[in-house]
Design a protein around this motif. Structure first.
Motif, PDB file in Angstrom:
ATOM      1  N   MET A   1       0.710  -1.337   0.030  1.00  0.00           N
ATOM      2  CA  MET A   1      -0.142   0.094  -0.154  1.00  0.00           C
ATOM      3  C   MET A   1       0.815   1.135   0.133  1.00  0.00           C
ATOM      4  SD  MET A   1      -3.268  -0.753  -0.330  1.00  0.00           S
ATOM      5  CE  MET A   1      -3.711   0.891   0.057  1.00  0.00           C
ATOM      6  N   ASP A   2       1.915   1.329  -0.854  1.00  0.00           N
ATOM      7  CA  ASP A   2       2.731   2.540  -1.103  1.00  0.00           C
ATOM      8  C   ASP A   2       1.788   3.375  -1.828  1.00  0.00           C
ATOM      9  OD1 ASP A   2       4.447   4.146  -1.951  1.00  0.00           O
ATOM     10  OD2 ASP A   2       5.959   2.970  -2.287  1.00  0.00           O
ATOM     11  N   PRO A   3       1.305   4.634  -1.139  1.00  0.00           N
ATOM     12  CA  PRO A   3       0.620   5.537  -1.875  1.00  0.00           C
ATOM     13  C   PRO A   3       1.235   6.095  -3.316  1.00  0.00           C
ATOM     14  CG  PRO A   3       0.752   6.186   0.509  1.00  0.00           C
ATOM     15  CD  PRO A   3       1.711   5.147   0.038  1.00  0.00           C
ATOM     16  N   ARG A   4       2.490   6.317  -3.198  1.00  0.00           N
ATOM     17  CA  ARG A   4       3.132   6.836  -4.383  1.00  0.00           C
ATOM     18  C   ARG A   4       2.993   5.758  -5.718  1.00  0.00           C
ATOM     19  NH1 ARG A   4       8.775   9.513  -4.439  1.00  0.00           N
ATOM     20  NH2 ARG A   4       8.528   8.863  -2.419  1.00  0.00           N
ATOM     21  N   LYS A   5       3.209   4.378  -5.239  1.00  0.00           N
ATOM     22  CA  LYS A   5       3.133   3.272  -6.189  1.00  0.00           C
ATOM     23  C   LYS A   5       1.612   3.187  -6.679  1.00  0.00           C
ATOM     24  CE  LYS A   5       5.541  -0.328  -6.076  1.00  0.00           C
ATOM     25  NZ  LYS A   5       6.102  -1.782  -5.485  1.00  0.00           N
ATOM     26  N   VAL A   6       0.567   3.425  -5.887  1.00  0.00           N
ATOM     27  CA  VAL A   6      -0.659   3.082  -6.104  1.00  0.00           C
ATOM     28  C   VAL A   6      -1.009   4.474  -7.203  1.00  0.00           C
ATOM     29  CG1 VAL A   6      -3.040   3.325  -5.153  1.00  0.00           C
ATOM     30  CG2 VAL A   6      -1.535   1.678  -4.067  1.00  0.00           C
ATOM     31  N   PRO A  26      -6.107 -10.825  -1.451  1.00  0.00           N
ATOM     32  CA  PRO A  26      -7.326 -10.533  -2.424  1.00  0.00           C
ATOM     33  C   PRO A  26      -8.024  -8.947  -1.952  1.00  0.00           C
ATOM     34  CG  PRO A  26      -7.923 -12.350  -0.841  1.00  0.00           C
ATOM     35  CD  PRO A  26      -6.578 -12.026  -0.747  1.00  0.00           C
ATOM     36  N   GLY A  27      -8.408  -8.529  -2.795  1.00  0.00           N
ATOM     37  CA  GLY A  27      -9.030  -7.183  -2.456  1.00  0.00           C
ATOM     38  C   GLY A  27      -8.866  -6.110  -3.406  1.00  0.00           C
ATOM     39  N   VAL A  28      -9.648  -4.881  -3.174  1.00  0.00           N
ATOM     40  CA  VAL A  28      -9.708  -3.746  -4.093  1.00  0.00           C
ATOM     41  C   VAL A  28      -9.150  -2.603  -3.607  1.00  0.00           C
ATOM     42  CG1 VAL A  28     -11.478  -2.659  -5.691  1.00  0.00           C
ATOM     43  CG2 VAL A  28     -11.754  -5.020  -5.397  1.00  0.00           C
ATOM     44  N   ILE A  29      -8.593  -1.653  -4.372  1.00  0.00           N
ATOM     45  CA  ILE A  29      -8.252  -0.497  -4.064  1.00  0.00           C
ATOM     46  C   ILE A  29      -8.985   0.313  -4.997  1.00  0.00           C
ATOM     47  CG2 ILE A  29      -6.446   1.424  -4.021  1.00  0.00           C
ATOM     48  CD1 ILE A  29      -4.301  -1.164  -3.724  1.00  0.00           C
ATOM     49  N   ARG A  33      -9.217   6.550  -2.679  1.00  0.00           N
ATOM     50  CA  ARG A  33      -9.461   5.932  -1.161  1.00  0.00           C
ATOM     51  C   ARG A  33      -8.008   5.393  -1.002  1.00  0.00           C
ATOM     52  NH1 ARG A  33     -14.775   5.877  -0.442  1.00  0.00           N
ATOM     53  NH2 ARG A  33     -16.280   5.525  -1.895  1.00  0.00           N
ATOM     54  N   ASP A  34      -7.902   5.628   0.604  1.00  0.00           N
ATOM     55  CA  ASP A  34      -6.479   4.970   1.053  1.00  0.00           C
ATOM     56  C   ASP A  34      -6.662   3.899   1.866  1.00  0.00           C
ATOM     57  OD1 ASP A  34      -8.074   6.391   3.219  1.00  0.00           O
ATOM     58  OD2 ASP A  34      -6.331   7.581   3.915  1.00  0.00           O
ATOM     59  N   TRP A  35      -7.674   3.037   1.668  1.00  0.00           N
ATOM     60  CA  TRP A  35      -7.601   1.743   2.103  1.00  0.00           C
ATOM     61  C   TRP A  35      -7.971   0.561   1.072  1.00  0.00           C
ATOM     62  CZ3 TRP A  35     -11.607   5.602   2.828  1.00  0.00           C
ATOM     63  CH2 TRP A  35     -12.864   5.107   2.473  1.00  0.00           C
TER      64      TRP A  35
END
Length: 114
Positions: A1-6, A26-29, A33-35
């Motif tokens: 969950m590196d904000p820059r990479k996302v 598994p999951g969704v970004i 959103r920051d989670w």
């Protein structure tokens, strides 16, 4: 969950959804959103909206979200449905041990989904 990479991934996306793997979670970004939305948060079905999303499909071989079942996604163009499949973990642990090329921890962690 590196904000820059996302942020960089979203900046490079030409479609509203991208599918990724290899993190074993598994999951969704969703963009903005920051989670990370884990499957139980949305009943294992994620419906696409106008918000762009990165869908992590989970892991068939090495789940690490504390759920020992294999995880994969079925996508129908509008929804990403997470599916889980039971399998014979102990048989797989034995096969990892017998392989000679894999570290034993690759098998042992399957018992806990980590």
């Amino acid at each position: 969950m590196d904000p820059r990479k996302v942020h960089d991934i979203f900046a490079s996306m030409s479609h509203r959804v991208a599918f990724v793997g290899h993190t074993h979670f598994p999951g969704v970004i969703e963009e903005g959103r920051d989670w990370f939305l884990m499957p139980p948060m949305f009943s294992y079905v994620y419906r696409l909206t106008d918000v762009r999303a990165i869908v992590n499909v989970g892991s068939v071989g090495q789940p690490r979200d504390r759920d020992t079942r294999c995880c994969y996604v079925v996508f129908d163009g509008e929804t990403a449905t997470y599916r889980r499949v039971e399998y014979d973990i102990e048989s797989t642990v034995r096969k990892v041990r017998a392989s000679g090329g894999l570290h034993e921890v690759c098998g042992l962690r399957l018992r806990e989904g980590r």
